[in-house]
Write an enzyme that holds these catalytic residues in place. Sequence first.
Site, PDB file in Angstrom:
ATOM      1  N   HIS A   1      -3.302   7.191   2.570  1.00 37.78           N
ATOM      2  CA  HIS A   1      -3.696   5.868   2.082  1.00 37.78           C
ATOM      3  C   HIS A   1      -5.100   5.576   2.608  1.00 37.78           C
ATOM      4  CE1 HIS A   1      -3.957   1.734   1.168  1.00 37.78           C
ATOM      5  NE2 HIS A   1      -3.726   1.300   2.385  1.00 37.78           N
TER       6      HIS A   1
ATOM      7  N   CYS B   1       0.819  -1.226   0.000  1.00 32.44           N
ATOM      8  CA  CYS B   1       0.000   0.000   0.000  1.00 32.44           C
ATOM      9  C   CYS B   1       0.849   1.272   0.000  1.00 32.44           C
ATOM     10  CB  CYS B   1      -0.930   0.012   1.208  1.00 32.44           C
ATOM     11  SG  CYS B   1      -1.983  -1.427   1.297  1.00 32.44           S
TER      12      CYS B   1
ATOM     13  N   ASN C   1      -9.963  -0.342   0.195  1.00 31.41           N
ATOM     14  CA  ASN C   1      -8.501  -0.254   0.174  1.00 31.41           C
ATOM     15  C   ASN C   1      -7.996  -0.828  -1.155  1.00 31.41           C
ATOM     16  OD1 ASN C   1      -5.762  -0.606   0.540  1.00 31.41           O
ATOM     17  ND2 ASN C   1      -5.941  -1.485   2.590  1.00 31.41           N
TER      18      ASN C   1
HETATM   19  O1  UT7 Z   1      -3.613  -1.231   3.785  1.00 32.91           O
HETATM   20  C1  UT7 Z   1      -2.785  -1.860   4.709  1.00 32.91           C
HETATM   21  C2  UT7 Z   1      -3.145  -1.527   6.042  1.00 32.91           C
HETATM   22  N1  UT7 Z   1      -4.349  -2.185   6.464  1.00 32.91           N
HETATM   23  C3  UT7 Z   1      -5.019  -1.651   7.405  1.00 32.91           C
HETATM   24  O2  UT7 Z   1      -4.645  -0.586   7.820  1.00 32.91           O
HETATM   25  C4  UT7 Z   1      -6.155  -2.372   8.037  1.00 32.91           C
HETATM   26  C5  UT7 Z   1      -6.045  -2.213   9.516  1.00 32.91           C
HETATM   27  N2  UT7 Z   1      -7.071  -2.869  10.302  1.00 32.91           N
HETATM   28  C6  UT7 Z   1      -8.351  -2.446  10.293  1.00 32.91           C
HETATM   29  O3  UT7 Z   1      -8.745  -1.586   9.535  1.00 32.91           O
HETATM   30  C7  UT7 Z   1      -9.292  -3.054  11.324  1.00 32.91           C
HETATM   31  O4  UT7 Z   1      -8.536  -3.761  12.276  1.00 32.91           O
HETATM   32  C8  UT7 Z   1     -10.362  -3.993  10.699  1.00 32.91           C
HETATM   33  C9  UT7 Z   1     -11.376  -3.185   9.928  1.00 32.91           C
HETATM   34  C10 UT7 Z   1      -9.708  -5.012   9.812  1.00 32.91           C
HETATM   35  C11 UT7 Z   1     -11.099  -4.726  11.814  1.00 32.91           C
HETATM   36  O5  UT7 Z   1     -11.691  -3.785  12.728  1.00 32.91           O
HETATM   37  P1  UT7 Z   1     -11.538  -4.005  14.306  1.00 32.91           P
HETATM   38  O6  UT7 Z   1     -12.314  -2.926  14.955  1.00 32.91           O
HETATM   39  O7  UT7 Z   1     -10.058  -4.083  14.597  1.00 32.91           O
HETATM   40  O8  UT7 Z   1     -12.271  -5.360  14.522  1.00 32.91           O
HETATM   41  P2  UT7 Z   1     -11.713  -6.741  15.113  1.00 32.91           P
HETATM   42  O9  UT7 Z   1     -10.741  -7.346  14.167  1.00 32.91           O
HETATM   43  O10 UT7 Z   1     -11.258  -6.505  16.515  1.00 32.91           O
HETATM   44  O11 UT7 Z   1     -13.024  -7.581  15.138  1.00 32.91           O
HETATM   45  C12 UT7 Z   1     -14.101  -7.278  16.026  1.00 32.91           C
HETATM   46  C13 UT7 Z   1     -15.168  -8.316  15.867  1.00 32.91           C
HETATM   47  C14 UT7 Z   1     -14.655  -9.754  15.951  1.00 32.91           C
HETATM   48  O12 UT7 Z   1     -15.618 -10.525  16.607  1.00 32.91           O
HETATM   49  P3  UT7 Z   1     -15.405 -10.923  18.157  1.00 32.91           P
HETATM   50  O13 UT7 Z   1     -14.095 -11.646  18.214  1.00 32.91           O
HETATM   51  O14 UT7 Z   1     -15.375  -9.618  18.901  1.00 32.91           O
HETATM   52  O15 UT7 Z   1     -16.602 -11.767  18.427  1.00 32.91           O
HETATM   53  C15 UT7 Z   1     -14.577 -10.172  14.508  1.00 32.91           C
HETATM   54  O16 UT7 Z   1     -14.721 -11.558  14.340  1.00 32.91           O
HETATM   55  O17 UT7 Z   1     -15.778  -8.185  14.572  1.00 32.91           O
HETATM   56  C16 UT7 Z   1     -15.762  -9.442  13.914  1.00 32.91           C
HETATM   57  N3  UT7 Z   1     -15.618  -9.206  12.473  1.00 32.91           N
HETATM   58  C17 UT7 Z   1     -16.669  -8.956  11.684  1.00 32.91           C
HETATM   59  N4  UT7 Z   1     -17.984  -8.879  11.921  1.00 32.91           N
HETATM   60  C18 UT7 Z   1     -18.797  -8.596  10.899  1.00 32.91           C
HETATM   61  C19 UT7 Z   1     -14.486  -9.166  11.749  1.00 32.91           C
HETATM   62  N5  UT7 Z   1     -14.775  -8.900  10.461  1.00 32.91           N
HETATM   63  C20 UT7 Z   1     -16.131  -8.766  10.398  1.00 32.91           C
HETATM   64  C21 UT7 Z   1     -17.016  -8.490   9.357  1.00 32.91           C
HETATM   65  N6  UT7 Z   1     -18.326  -8.408   9.644  1.00 32.91           N
HETATM   66  N7  UT7 Z   1     -16.602  -8.278   8.096  1.00 32.91           N
END
Ligand code: UT7
Length: 328
Positions: free
Chosen positions: A255, A114, A285
């Site tokens: 980004h 990225c 993204n």
């Molecule tokens: O371009 C390169 C750089 N990339 C990035 O910068 C991405 C960086 N990361 C992020 O943007 C975020 O971490 C995400 C958007 C990927 C995830 O957001 P988060 O607030 O960190 O969520 P999480 O991973 O902590 O997940 C929270 C909950 C989990 O459930 P439990 O364990 O709390 O029961 C996940 O399983 O949300 C669940 N979850 C979803 N639920 C519905 C994860 N993906 C989804 C989904 N829909 N698509």
Amino acid sequence: MPSTVILGTGSYAPERVLTNDDLARTVETSDEWIRTRTGIRERRIAGPGENTSDMAVQAAQRALADAGLTPADIDLLVVATITPDLPMPACACLVQAKLGVPTAAACFDLNAACSGFVFALDTVCAMLASGRYKKALVIGVEKLSAVIDWQDRTTCVLFGDGAGAVVVGVSPEEGRGFIGSRLGTMGESADLLCIPRGGSAAPSTAESIAARDHCIRMKGKEVFKLAVRGMDDAARDILEQHRVRPDQIALVIPHQANLRIIEAIAAYLELPMDRFFVNVDRYGNTSAASIPLALDEARKSGRIKPGDLTLLVAFGAGLTYGSALVRW
Ligand code: UT7
């Protein structure tokens, strides 16, 4: 050192729109979750037979038209991508042939995920400043839909396809164009965001393909924290290096990975969100394509005026991060 200036910009997004509701029909997710956690509403997906090089050519043609130049003027072509048409040769070689860039041009790919566009812009500006090249095309392009695990809800909702390009040349005018950059890498955290199989260390097997290990894997939470830190450091360092206050930046082109990351950086820099260009809602993204696609939209929508100082800031797999200052 002569100034290196952006002479034209162009971008391309495939026609097919994939909405959050479309995704909610195939994986357990919802428009509400995706919007509130990422800011993404929809993304574009390349059509059947539409390759990375095809999207790159579209964006490049638009950038060349914007600059009033033709492919014959180009002697340096760099494609930033992690999704080249083929592992070999470089996507840039295919783009050269499709576009009609002369044989005497140096054409190569650059992989900084990225952050690829910022790394490529820095590379090209240094090569132009050496006096050995005259006009360059820098393209950021991705067909991430080809390396997404469409069953993994933690990644498949985040990414999209697209391309952006800039034409860069040399100008005798001082104080305009590419002012400087700050690039960095955290290789010790490479495993947080990677494609685990399909490279020379672990070629794909029937089993690994069935397990979709040739697709993007990400530890989202860890990457989120490092993304905020890396982008904030890259932005701060370059501003300090060039004695620029954040409020002197007319527009930041960050980004586009997650609206919450952009909001965190705005808060750290104490800048209002209207100083940040945001289109993550429409494209998700798009990795190396994200900044040049946003830059082109910002320019074409009148958000960048002559004399404006813009800050590009990126973060991606590697982990890589980088910033660049550009005066228009
Ligand atoms: O371009 C390169 C750089 N990339 C990035 O910068 C991405 C960086 N990361 C992020 O943007 C975020 O971490 C995400 C958007 C990927 C995830 O957001 P988060 O607030 O960190 O969520 P999480 O991973 O902590 O997940 C929270 C909950 C989990 O459930 P439990 O364990 O709390 O029961 C996940 O399983 O949300 C669940 N979850 C979803 N639920 C519905 C994860 N993906 C989804 C989904 N829909 N698509």
